[in-house]
Design a protein around this motif. Structure first.
Motif, mmCIF file in Angstrom:
data_model
loop_
_atom_site.group_PDB
_atom_site.id
_atom_site.type_symbol
_atom_site.label_atom_id
_atom_site.label_comp_id
_atom_site.label_asym_id
_atom_site.label_seq_id
_atom_site.Cartn_x
_atom_site.Cartn_y
_atom_site.Cartn_z
ATOM 1 N N LEU A 9 34.136 -18.265 72.523
ATOM 2 C CA LEU A 9 33.084 -18.128 73.535
ATOM 3 C C LEU A 9 33.385 -16.996 74.513
ATOM 4 O O LEU A 9 32.487 -16.234 74.874
ATOM 5 C CB LEU A 9 32.885 -19.447 74.278
ATOM 6 C CG LEU A 9 32.307 -20.591 73.447
ATOM 7 C CD1 LEU A 9 32.192 -21.852 74.285
ATOM 8 C CD2 LEU A 9 30.966 -20.219 72.848
ATOM 9 N N LEU A 32 32.788 -25.388 77.669
ATOM 10 C CA LEU A 32 31.479 -25.669 77.069
ATOM 11 C C LEU A 32 30.434 -26.006 78.136
ATOM 12 O O LEU A 32 29.269 -25.632 77.994
ATOM 13 C CB LEU A 32 31.597 -26.804 76.060
ATOM 14 C CG LEU A 32 32.261 -26.405 74.739
ATOM 15 C CD1 LEU A 32 32.690 -27.634 73.960
ATOM 16 C CD2 LEU A 32 31.323 -25.539 73.907
ATOM 17 N N PHE A 35 29.409 -22.744 79.572
ATOM 18 C CA PHE A 35 28.619 -22.008 78.587
ATOM 19 C C PHE A 35 27.217 -22.593 78.454
ATOM 20 O O PHE A 35 26.252 -21.854 78.271
ATOM 21 C CB PHE A 35 29.334 -21.984 77.235
ATOM 22 C CG PHE A 35 28.686 -21.078 76.236
ATOM 23 C CD1 PHE A 35 28.607 -19.712 76.463
ATOM 24 C CD2 PHE A 35 28.154 -21.580 75.070
ATOM 25 C CE1 PHE A 35 28.000 -18.862 75.544
ATOM 26 C CE2 PHE A 35 27.544 -20.747 74.142
ATOM 27 C CZ PHE A 35 27.470 -19.387 74.384
ATOM 28 N N THR A 39 23.828 -20.599 78.977
ATOM 29 C CA THR A 39 22.778 -20.600 77.954
ATOM 30 C C THR A 39 21.428 -20.964 78.569
ATOM 31 O O THR A 39 20.414 -20.345 78.247
ATOM 32 C CB THR A 39 23.135 -21.575 76.816
ATOM 33 O OG1 THR A 39 24.379 -21.167 76.238
ATOM 34 C CG2 THR A 39 22.061 -21.602 75.746
ATOM 35 N N PRO A 53 23.500 -17.775 71.545
ATOM 36 C CA PRO A 53 24.429 -18.862 71.895
ATOM 37 C C PRO A 53 24.378 -20.017 70.901
ATOM 38 O O PRO A 53 25.407 -20.603 70.564
ATOM 39 C CB PRO A 53 23.960 -19.315 73.284
ATOM 40 C CG PRO A 53 23.221 -18.160 73.840
ATOM 41 C CD PRO A 53 22.608 -17.471 72.662
ATOM 42 N N ILE A 57 27.404 -21.550 68.657
ATOM 43 C CA ILE A 57 27.736 -22.976 68.762
ATOM 44 C C ILE A 57 27.685 -23.617 67.374
ATOM 45 O O ILE A 57 28.545 -24.430 67.033
ATOM 46 C CB ILE A 57 26.798 -23.684 69.763
ATOM 47 C CG1 ILE A 57 27.142 -23.289 71.199
ATOM 48 C CG2 ILE A 57 26.836 -25.195 69.587
ATOM 49 C CD1 ILE A 57 28.514 -23.741 71.678
#
Length: 111
Positions: A9, A32, A35, A39, A53, A57
């Motif tokens: 990431l 996460l 992130f 996103t 993204p 993922i």
């Protein structure tokens, strides 16, 4: 320690982690979470890279261990599901690769 989630990431979306110091001790769950919020901001900006993204993922999810899959479901997808509204579900599903959609819907129904 550089985990696969953290390394991938940060490499592909460095702007999402600009505020983190180099030697931070964030867990995969915290990475996460950050992130997911990044996103959401990309989706809301109507950016051309909205699908990227989700592709990344999916790559992490499909090749990941049980721990990594749980982390993605419990943090990334849970945060996205928490932001979901009736009018946005169809749009968000259209951004996701087909393989990620059932996992996302399971997360929505589980929360």
């Amino acid at each position: 320690m550089e985990t696969k989630i953290r390394k991938t990431l940060k490499q592909w979306f460095p702007t999402a982690f600009e505020e983190l110091p180099e030697n931070d001790n964030c867990s995969d769950y915290e990475i996460l979470c950050r992130f997911a919020k990044y996103t959401i901001s990309i989706i809301n900006e109507d950016n051309e890279t909205k699908k990227e993204p989700f592709r990344l993922i999916l790559l992490l999810y499909s090749k990941g261990s049980l721990y990594e899959k749980n982390a993605i479901e419990n943090e990334f997808l849970r945060i996205l599901a928490g932001e979901e509204k009736c009018m946005t579900l169809k749009e968000h599903l259209s951004l996701m690769p087909e393989e990620l959609k059932p996992v996302y819907l399971k997360t929505i129904l589980g929360n």
